[in-house]
Design an enzyme around this catalytic site. Sequence first.
Site, PDB file in Angstrom:
ATOM      1  CG  HIS A  80      -2.077   0.836   1.280  1.00  0.00           C
ATOM      2  ND1 HIS A  80      -2.450   1.657   0.258  1.00  0.00           N
ATOM      3  CD2 HIS A  80      -2.961   1.102   2.296  1.00  0.00           C
ATOM      4  CE1 HIS A  80      -3.510   2.380   0.619  1.00  0.00           C
ATOM      5  NE2 HIS A  80      -3.830   2.064   1.854  1.00  0.00           N
TER       6      HIS A  80
ATOM      7  CG  ASP B 238       2.768   4.560  -3.887  1.00  0.00           C
ATOM      8  OD1 ASP B 238       2.657   5.664  -3.343  1.00  0.00           O
ATOM      9  OD2 ASP B 238       2.124   3.560  -3.537  1.00  0.00           O
TER      10      ASP B 238
ATOM     11  CG  HIS C 250      -4.365   0.513  -8.508  1.00  0.00           C
ATOM     12  ND1 HIS C 250      -5.714   0.398  -8.228  1.00  0.00           N
ATOM     13  CD2 HIS C 250      -3.852   1.379  -7.611  1.00  0.00           C
ATOM     14  CE1 HIS C 250      -5.985   1.196  -7.207  1.00  0.00           C
ATOM     15  NE2 HIS C 250      -4.884   1.794  -6.808  1.00  0.00           N
TER      16      HIS C 250
ATOM     17  NE  ARG D 215      -3.847   7.672  -7.734  1.00  0.00           N
ATOM     18  CZ  ARG D 215      -3.852   6.827  -6.707  1.00  0.00           C
ATOM     19  NH1 ARG D 215      -4.170   7.253  -5.508  1.00  0.00           N
ATOM     20  NH2 ARG D 215      -3.535   5.540  -6.873  1.00  0.00           N
TER      21      ARG D 215
ATOM     22  CG  MET E 157       7.914  -2.556  -4.108  1.00  0.00           C
ATOM     23  SD  MET E 157       6.279  -3.289  -3.823  1.00  0.00           S
ATOM     24  CE  MET E 157       6.698  -4.669  -2.816  1.00  0.00           C
ATOM     25  N   GLY E 158       5.513  -0.017  -6.980  1.00  0.00           N
ATOM     26  CA  GLY E 158       5.084   1.171  -7.718  1.00  0.00           C
ATOM     27  C   GLY E 158       4.399   0.815  -9.032  1.00  0.00           C
TER      28      GLY E 158
ATOM     29  NE  ARG F 165      -5.646   8.464   0.407  1.00  0.00           N
ATOM     30  CZ  ARG F 165      -5.344   7.371  -0.304  1.00  0.00           C
ATOM     31  NH1 ARG F 165      -5.583   6.201   0.196  1.00  0.00           N
ATOM     32  NH2 ARG F 165      -4.834   7.479  -1.530  1.00  0.00           N
TER      33      ARG F 165
HETATM   34  N1  ACO Z   1       5.379  -6.369 -10.100  1.00  0.00           N
HETATM   35  C1  ACO Z   1       5.407  -7.582 -10.708  1.00  0.00           C
HETATM   36  N2  ACO Z   1       4.308  -8.294 -10.935  1.00  0.00           N
HETATM   37  C2  ACO Z   1       3.134  -7.770 -10.561  1.00  0.00           C
HETATM   38  C3  ACO Z   1       3.029  -6.521  -9.942  1.00  0.00           C
HETATM   39  C4  ACO Z   1       4.218  -5.826  -9.717  1.00  0.00           C
HETATM   40  N3  ACO Z   1       4.200  -4.620  -9.124  1.00  0.00           N
HETATM   41  N4  ACO Z   1       1.741  -6.241  -9.671  1.00  0.00           N
HETATM   42  C5  ACO Z   1       1.051  -7.283 -10.112  1.00  0.00           C
HETATM   43  N5  ACO Z   1       1.876  -8.205 -10.636  1.00  0.00           N
HETATM   44  C6  ACO Z   1       1.511  -9.486 -11.217  1.00  0.00           C
HETATM   45  C7  ACO Z   1       1.317 -10.512 -10.118  1.00  0.00           C
HETATM   46  O1  ACO Z   1       2.515 -11.174  -9.800  1.00  0.00           O
HETATM   47  C8  ACO Z   1       0.283 -11.398 -10.730  1.00  0.00           C
HETATM   48  O2  ACO Z   1       0.938 -12.233 -11.666  1.00  0.00           O
HETATM   49  P1  ACO Z   1       0.500 -13.758 -11.803  1.00  0.00           P
HETATM   50  O3  ACO Z   1      -0.942 -13.715 -12.241  1.00  0.00           O
HETATM   51  O4  ACO Z   1       1.436 -14.277 -12.815  1.00  0.00           O
HETATM   52  O5  ACO Z   1       0.669 -14.364 -10.442  1.00  0.00           O
HETATM   53  C9  ACO Z   1      -0.579 -10.450 -11.526  1.00  0.00           C
HETATM   54  O6  ACO Z   1       0.255  -9.335 -11.845  1.00  0.00           O
HETATM   55  C10 ACO Z   1      -1.795  -9.963 -10.757  1.00  0.00           C
HETATM   56  O7  ACO Z   1      -1.329  -9.371  -9.539  1.00  0.00           O
HETATM   57  P2  ACO Z   1      -2.076  -9.423  -8.144  1.00  0.00           P
HETATM   58  O8  ACO Z   1      -1.065  -9.315  -7.074  1.00  0.00           O
HETATM   59  O9  ACO Z   1      -3.015 -10.599  -8.127  1.00  0.00           O
HETATM   60  O10 ACO Z   1      -2.952  -8.128  -8.239  1.00  0.00           O
HETATM   61  P3  ACO Z   1      -3.622  -7.448  -7.014  1.00  0.00           P
HETATM   62  O11 ACO Z   1      -4.802  -6.744  -7.537  1.00  0.00           O
HETATM   63  O12 ACO Z   1      -3.845  -8.380  -5.886  1.00  0.00           O
HETATM   64  O13 ACO Z   1      -2.470  -6.462  -6.520  1.00  0.00           O
HETATM   65  C11 ACO Z   1      -1.133  -4.671  -6.000  1.00  0.00           C
HETATM   66  C12 ACO Z   1      -2.458  -5.103  -6.637  1.00  0.00           C
HETATM   67  C13 ACO Z   1      -1.032  -5.165  -4.572  1.00  0.00           C
HETATM   68  C14 ACO Z   1      -1.058  -3.145  -6.014  1.00  0.00           C
HETATM   69  C15 ACO Z   1       0.024  -5.257  -6.857  1.00  0.00           C
HETATM   70  O14 ACO Z   1      -0.033  -4.760  -8.168  1.00  0.00           O
HETATM   71  C16 ACO Z   1       1.364  -4.985  -6.224  1.00  0.00           C
HETATM   72  O15 ACO Z   1       1.804  -5.726  -5.341  1.00  0.00           O
HETATM   73  N6  ACO Z   1       2.054  -3.889  -6.665  1.00  0.00           N
HETATM   74  C17 ACO Z   1       3.296  -3.504  -6.035  1.00  0.00           C
HETATM   75  C18 ACO Z   1       3.034  -2.721  -4.747  1.00  0.00           C
HETATM   76  C19 ACO Z   1       2.516  -1.336  -5.020  1.00  0.00           C
HETATM   77  O16 ACO Z   1       2.991  -0.646  -5.913  1.00  0.00           O
HETATM   78  N7  ACO Z   1       1.560  -0.918  -4.201  1.00  0.00           N
HETATM   79  C20 ACO Z   1       0.993   0.446  -4.298  1.00  0.00           C
HETATM   80  C21 ACO Z   1      -0.475   0.346  -4.615  1.00  0.00           C
HETATM   81  S1  ACO Z   1      -1.123   1.934  -5.045  1.00  0.00           S
HETATM   82  C22 ACO Z   1      -1.133   2.860  -3.634  1.00  0.00           C
HETATM   83  O17 ACO Z   1      -1.141   2.397  -2.508  1.00  0.00           O
HETATM   84  C23 ACO Z   1      -1.045   4.360  -3.882  1.00  0.00           C
END
Ligand code: ACO
Length: 376
Positions: free
Chosen positions: A223, A313, A262, A271, A258-259, A338
Amino acid sequence: MTTTKGGLADVVAGQTAICTVGHAGDSLHYRGYSVSELSQHASFEEVAYLLIYGELPNLQQLKQYKQSLHSLKGLPQPICHLLKSMPATAHPMDVLRTTCSMLGTLEPVSANHTAQDIANRLLMLFPAALLYWYHFHLEGRSIDVMVEADSIAAYFLKLLLGKFENTIALHELIEKTLDISLILYAEHEFNASTFTARVCVSTLSDIYSGLTAAIGTLRGPLHGGANEAAMSLIQEFETAQAAEKGILQKLQDKKLIMGFGHRVYKTRDPRSDIIKAQSQKLSVALKDKKIFAVSQKIEEVMRAQKGLFPNLDFYSASAYYFCGIPTILFTPLFVISRLCGWTAHCIEQLQNNKLIRPTAEYTGPSPKPFVPLNDR
Ligand code: ACO
C-alpha cells in the site's frame, strides 16, 4: 456458501459519496471533481476542505480555513517528550502512528472537538511532529515548529529544509510539486487503510483509533510503503541500461516491482502522469541525468514485459527525491494527505453506521471430540 475472490477483489463492500475510482476509463473523482482538474487548478487546502466539509470553499471560506489551520500549529509538551523518547531507528510511520494515538489522550473527541477539528489539527501537527522527531534524532536539535508558511506544502518544506538554497523558480516548482502530490494522495475510496478506518469507527470507536489503525495499514509496501520501496529500487541502478537488465532479472525471479500495478485500475493510474510530469520538470531543472531516465526505463520494461503501468507511488518517488525529501519521509507524507480522505470516510461511516462485520468461509477441520491435556 459464497466463495469470494482473494483480498475481496471486486467485492462492493459499501457505499460512498466521496470518491469514484476506476470508473469511465480509469478516472478518479473527489466528490464529483476530477483529480486532474483539482491538481491543475486547486490547492491542497481547497481539496482538504472539499473532503473534510463536503464542498469546495469559496474565496472567503478558503481564507478563513487557511487562517484557522495556521492557528492550529504547535506541539504540546507531552508530544515533544514522546518524540524525543522514540528511538532514532524507529520508522517515521511508527512515529506518526504513536503520535496520533497519544494526541487522542491529550485532545480527545468531544462535542466541541469534532472529527473535522481533529483532522485540521492533525494536518498541522503531523508535519511538525514528524520533522521535530527527524531533526532531534538526526541533528540533536529541537526545531521551532511555529514558523510562518502560506500552505501545508510550504510548512513541511520549511520545517524539513529550513532556509531554501535554491533559486525562486526551483523553490516554486518544488513547493508546487509537493502541493500537487498532496492532492493526488488525498483520497482513494475503499483502499486498505481507508477501509480499516471505516471498520474501526463502525464499532463506534473514536476517530483517533480509526486514524491510528489506518496509519498502521498504510505503512505496508503493498500500500503506501510502495513509494519508499520504489525509490530504493530506482536507486539500485546507475544507468537506464542497468535498470533494464536488473528489472528483467527481477521479473524472471518473480519479484514484485514496487510502484506498479493496481487492484482497481485496469489500464492506467490517472494520478501517475500528473506526478510524472512534475518529476520530469524537476529532473530538467536539476539537470538530473540518472533518476528520471532510470525510472522511465523501468516503466518501459514493465509495460513491455508485464503490461503493467506505474501507480501513483512510482513517480512520486523520484518527484520527492528531486524535492530533497529523504526517502523515509515519503510514506509519512502520504499520511498527511490521506488523513483528509480517512476523516471524510469516518464521518460518512458514522452518518449511517452499521457495524462492519463480514463472515468467512470456513476451511478448517470438521467438528471433533475434545482431547484432554494428558491424552494429547
Ligand atoms: N510487479 C510484478 N508483478 C506484478 C506486480 C508488480 N508490481 N503487480 C502485479 N503483478 C503481477 C502478479 O505477480 C500477478 O501475476 P501472476 O498472475 O502471474 O501471479 C498479476 O500481476 C496480478 O497481480 P495481483 O497481485 O493478483 O494483483 P492485485 O490486484 O492483488 O495487486 C497490487 C495489486 C497489490 C497493487 C500489486 O499490483 C502490487 O503488489 N504492486 C506492487 C506494490 C505497489 O505498488 N503498491 C501500491 C499500490 S497503489 C497505492 O497504494 C497508492
